[in-house]
Scaffold this active site. Structure first.
Site, PDB file in Angstrom:
ATOM      1  N   GLY A 113       0.802  -1.225   0.000  1.00  0.00           N
ATOM      2  CA  GLY A 113       0.000   0.000   0.000  1.00  0.00           C
ATOM      3  C   GLY A 113       0.829   1.266   0.000  1.00  0.00           C
ATOM      4  N   GLY A 115       2.529   3.745   1.494  1.00  0.00           N
ATOM      5  CA  GLY A 115       3.087   4.012   2.817  1.00  0.00           C
ATOM      6  C   GLY A 115       3.603   5.421   2.997  1.00  0.00           C
ATOM      7  CE  LYS A 136       7.591   8.080  -3.702  1.00  0.00           C
ATOM      8  NZ  LYS A 136       8.114   7.371  -4.898  1.00  0.00           N
ATOM      9  N   GLY A 149       6.563   7.746   6.672  1.00  0.00           N
ATOM     10  CA  GLY A 149       5.754   8.351   5.617  1.00  0.00           C
ATOM     11  C   GLY A 149       6.373   9.572   4.976  1.00  0.00           C
ATOM     12  NE  ARG A 213       0.628   1.241  -7.291  1.00  0.00           N
ATOM     13  CZ  ARG A 213       1.573   2.125  -6.979  1.00  0.00           C
ATOM     14  NH1 ARG A 213       2.750   1.711  -6.569  1.00  0.00           N
ATOM     15  NH2 ARG A 213       1.357   3.419  -7.076  1.00  0.00           N
ATOM     16  CG  ASP A 297       5.150  -3.298  -5.063  1.00  0.00           C
ATOM     17  OD1 ASP A 297       5.700  -4.399  -5.240  1.00  0.00           O
ATOM     18  OD2 ASP A 297       5.735  -2.320  -4.571  1.00  0.00           O
ATOM     19  CG  ASN A 298       7.484  -0.527  -7.620  1.00  0.00           C
ATOM     20  OD1 ASN A 298       6.734   0.123  -6.909  1.00  0.00           O
ATOM     21  ND2 ASN A 298       8.644  -0.993  -7.179  1.00  0.00           N
ATOM     22  CG  ASP A 307       5.965   3.770  -7.272  1.00  0.00           C
ATOM     23  OD1 ASP A 307       5.464   4.901  -7.249  1.00  0.00           O
ATOM     24  OD2 ASP A 307       5.431   2.776  -6.751  1.00  0.00           O
TER      25      ASP A 307
END
Length: 624
Positions: A113, A115, A136, A149, A213, A297-298, A307
Site C-alpha cells: 500500500g 506508505g 509523495k 511516511g 498497479r 507493485d511498481n 515509482d
C-alpha cells in the site's frame, strides 16, 4: 503588480470529482497507525501532517498545464506550499491512501500500500482529461508499516527530474508537477553505512490518469505457498470484479464498448495491458533506462513508468547493468527487464483469476516476447535511421552493434547520437577515409583499457570462483552443467574478456577497437544504401534519416552524476541547478548541448566504468 484574486485562487478552483472513491470500497476508520485493511481499495486519511515552513522550490510547467495551471498560479498563491505538500487541504480533495500488495524480488510480500503517498483526488481537465493527484512524502498512512511516511530531498529531486525527463523522451510516465521542501527533518542513512544523518523532508506532487498497479489486484490473493502470506481481501471476488469494472470502464472505454461478453472484455483488457507493458519496456531498453525495482507493485495497469526509486540510465553499455545496490543477483538488471515484465504479467493473470479464461491467458502471455521484440526492433531501426524498409538482418545488425559497444565500453546515449555523423554511402567512396572521422568520434568516448579491466572484473566471491575453476579440472561433467547457468556463464565471460585485456596494451586495444568499429560502420552503410528504392529523391531519404535519428536518439538523459550535482547544490540551499537541469531534460533532443567524448579519469584519479569524469557537455549543463 499584485496578482488578481482569480490568479491566486486557481489552485482552490481545481474541479475535483474523485471518481475512484465513489466507485471503489473505501475504509473509513479512525484507528491510528499501520494496520491490515480488509475489503477496501482505499483508506481515508483523516489527519494531515503538515511540514514545517514548506517552500516550493521547483515546478514543471509541462505537468502543471495538465491541470490547466501555470507556474504563475502557484507563485501567486501564498498557500501553494501548503497545498502542494499535503499540509493544507485543497478544496474538493479527499485525502486517502491506496491498498495494494506485491511480489517483491519474486516473493509475495502481502499487504503493502501507499506508505508515503496520499491520494488527493481526481481532476477532470477540459483540455487534458482526467488526472489523479498525489503527494509523495506527506506522512504516515495505514500502510506505512514501520516507516514515517516521509521522503527526503535527494530522493524527491530524483523522482521529480526523472518523471519529467521520461515524459520529454516520449516514454509513458507518471508526472511530477512540483517539488516542495521544508524545515522538518528526519533521520536517514543515505550510504547504508550505519551512520544516520538528518535530512530535509520534501514532497513531490505526482500526476497520472491513475496509479492503480498490478499489485492492486493482488489484495484478493489467497495464501501464498512460499511466503505463507495472503492479501487483505483474500477471496473477495466481488470487490475484484468491482475494481476490474472500474479500471476497464474508466481507462479502457473502447474495450468496454466493444465487448458485451464479460470474459471476452476481460481478455481484451489483459491483452492490451500486455501490449502496453511490452511497448513500455522496449522504450526503456532503447534509451538505456533501468527501473531497478520491477516488483508487481511498481507496474502500472496503464503501462506507465511508475515509482522512481534506485533507477539509472546506463553510461557505458552493459547488458548486466544493475542500478539497485540491493539487487545482488541482478534480478532487475537491464537485460532482464523484458522477462521480468512478462513474469509480472503472469502474476497479474493469477490475480485476476476466474475473471480471465485460463485457456486464453497463457497464449496472451506467450505473445509478450514477440510483441516486445517487434516494438524494440522498430525503435532500434529508427535509432539507426532505417525508416524506409525492414530487413531480416536488422536484428543481427543491432545486436552486433550492442556487442561492439559492450566490448569497447562505448557510451550508450552518445554512441547512438554520433551514428548520425556516419556519412551516407556514395559511389566511389574510399570506405576507411570516409568513415574514419565518425569512427574516431565514437572511439574517443569509448572506455580506456583500465576502465574495461575494472568493468570486466568478475563480481562473484573469489572463493566461489576458485571452486568453479577447480571443478573444471576435477569434474568436467559437473563443471559443464554449472557453467551453463546464467550467473556462472556471465562470470566466465567476464574472466575471458579480462584475460584478453591483461594480454594487450592501450595502443593494441585502440587499434583493434578501430578495426572493429570500421567493420561495423561499413556494414551499416551498406544497409543504409538499401534504403534507397530508386523511386524517391535521395536527398529526401537522407534528410528523413537524420530527422528520425535526431528525434529518437537523445542528446541528454538523467545520468546519475547530473542528478547528484543538482542534489548537492539543493542540499546547500541552491535550487537553480534543479531548475536548470529540468529545463534541459525537457528538451532532450535539442542541439543546444552536443555530446562530446569523455576525457579521462575523474578528479580522484578513478577510471572505473560508471565512475568517470563527466564529459565536457555534462559539465556545461551541471556546473557552469
Amino acid at each position: 503588480m499584485e496578482p488578481s484574486r482569480c490568479e491566486s485562487a486557481a489552485l482552490e478552483r481545481l474541479p475535483f470529482n474523485n471518481t475512484a472513491l465513489k466507485r471503489l470500497p473505501v475504509e473509513d476508520s479512525e484507528e491510528p497507525g499501520s494496520r491490515t485493511v480488509p475489503a477496501a481499495c482505499f483508506s481515508r486519511i483523516r489527519a494531515l501532517q503538515p511540514l514545517v515552513r514548506p517552500t516550493v522550490v521547483a515546478q514543471s510547467q509541462s505537468a502543471l498545464s495538465l491541470l490547466d495551471l501555470t507556474e504563475q498560479d502557484v507563485l501567486n498563491n501564498p498557500l501553494s506550499p501548503e497545498y502542494l505538500s499535503g499540509s493544507r487541504l485543497l478544496p474538493g480533495s479527499e485525502p486517502a491512501a491506496h491498498c495494494y500488495c506485491g511480489h517483491q524480488f519474486g516473493l509475495f510480500a502481502g499487504q503493502l500500500g501507499d506508505g508515503a503517498v496520499m491520494y488527493l483526488g481526481e481532476v477532470e481537465s477540459g483540455t487534458h482529461g482526467r488526472w489523479e493527484i498525489q503527494v509523495k512524502g506527506a506522512g504516515v498512512t495505514p500502510y506505512s508499516r514501520d516507516g514515517d511516511g516521509r521522503k527526503v530531498l535527494r530522493s524527491s529531486i530524483r523522482e521529480f527530474l526523472c518523471s519529467e525527463a521520461m515524459a520529454a523522451l516520449g516514454i509513458p510516465s507518471t508526472r511530477a508537477a512540483s517539488l516542495v521542501t521544508s524545515d522538518l527533518y528526519v533521520s536517514r542513512d543515505p550510504l547504508n553505512s550505519g551512520r544516520r544523518v538528518p535530512e530535509r523532508c520534501s514532497v513531490v506532487l505526482r500526476l497520472a490518469p491513475s496509479f492503480i498497479r498490478f499489485g492492486s489486484f493482488e489484495i484478493f490473493r489467497g495464501r501464498d505457498d512460499f511466503s505463507g502470506l495472503q492479501g487483505p481481501s483474500a477471496g473477495r471476488h466481488d470487490i475484484r470484479a468491482q475494481l476490474l469494472d472500474y479500471v476497464i470502464e474508466t481507462f479502457y472505454p473502447c474495450i468496454q464498448q466493444t465487448h458485451s461478453n464479460r470474459k471476452e472484455r476481460n481478455m481484451a483488457f489483459f491483452r492490451e495491458v500486455m501490449m502496453r507493458t511490452a511497448k513500455l519496456v522496449a522504450q526503456w531498453q532503447c534509451v538505456g533506462f533501468c527501473h531497478g525495482v520491477l516488483n508487481t507493485d511498481n507496474m502500472s495497469i496503464l503501462g506507465l513508468t511508475l515509482d522512481y526509486g534506485p533507477f539509472g540510465f546506463m553510461d557505458r553499455f552493459d547488458p548486466d547493468f544493475v542500478c539497485n545496490a540491493s539487487d545482488k543477483r541482478g534480478r532487475y538488471s537491464y537485460q532482464a527487464q523484458p522477462s521480468v515484465c512478462r513474469w509480472n504479467l503472469a502474476r497479474l493473470a493469477e490475480a485476476l483469476g476466474s475473471e480471465l479464461d485460463a485457456a486464453q491467458a497463457g497464449p496472451v502471455l506467450d505473445e509478450f516476447m514477440p510483441t516486445y521484440e517487434a516494438f524494440y526492433l522498430g525503435i532500434m531501426r529508427k535509432k539507426l535511421g532505417l525508416v524506409r524498409r525492414g530487413e531480416s538482418e536488422d536484428s543481427e545488425l543491432v545486436s552486433d552493434l550492442l556487442g561492439l559497444m559492450h566490448n569497447t565500453g562505448a557510451d550508450f546515449t552518445n554512441t547512438f547520437r554520433l551514428l548520425s555523423r556516419v556519412p551516407w554511402p556514395e559511389e566511389g567512396d574510399s570506405e576507411r577515409a570516409t568513415v574514419g572521422p565518425a569512427v574516431d568520434l565514437i572511439l574517443q568516448q569509448c572506455a580506456s583499457i583500465e576502465e574495461l579491466k575494472v568493468a570486466n572484473k568478475p563480481t562473484m566471491e573469489n572463493r566461489e570462483l576458485a571452486m568453479i575453476l577447480s571443478m573444471a579440472q576435477t569434474n568436467p561433467v559437473m563443471f559443464g552443467m554449472v557453467a551453463d547457468t546464467p550467473g556462472v556463464s556471465q562470470q566466465l565471460e567476464r574472466m575471458g574478456r579480462l584475460k584478453e585485456l591483461l594480454e594487450t596494451d592501450q595502443d593494441e586495444l585502440k587499434e583493434k577497437q578501430r578495426e572493429d568499429w570500421i567493420r561495423w560502420v561499413s556494414r551499416y552503410r551498406r544497409r543504409l544504401a538499401r534504403e534507397c528504392d530508386g523511386t524517391t529523391d535521395l536527398s529526401l531519404i537522407k534528410k528523413e534519416r537524420l530527422s528520425v535519428m535526431n528525434s529518437t536518439n537523445p542528446h541528454v538523459v538523467l545520468r546519475n552524476y547530473i542528478a547528484q550535482n543538482a542534489i548537492q547544490a539543493a542540499e546547500k540551499g541552491d535550487f537553480s541547478e534543479v531548475n536548470r537541469v529540468l529545463k534541459i531534460l525537457q528538451n532532450p533532443y535539442s542541439d543546444a548541448f552536443e555530446p562530446e567524448p569523455s576525457d579521462g579519469p575523474n578528479a580522484n584519479g578513478q577510471t572505473a566504468a560508471y565512475d568517470r569524469k563527466p564529459p565536457a557537455w555534462a559539465q556545461r549543463i551541471c556546473i557552469t
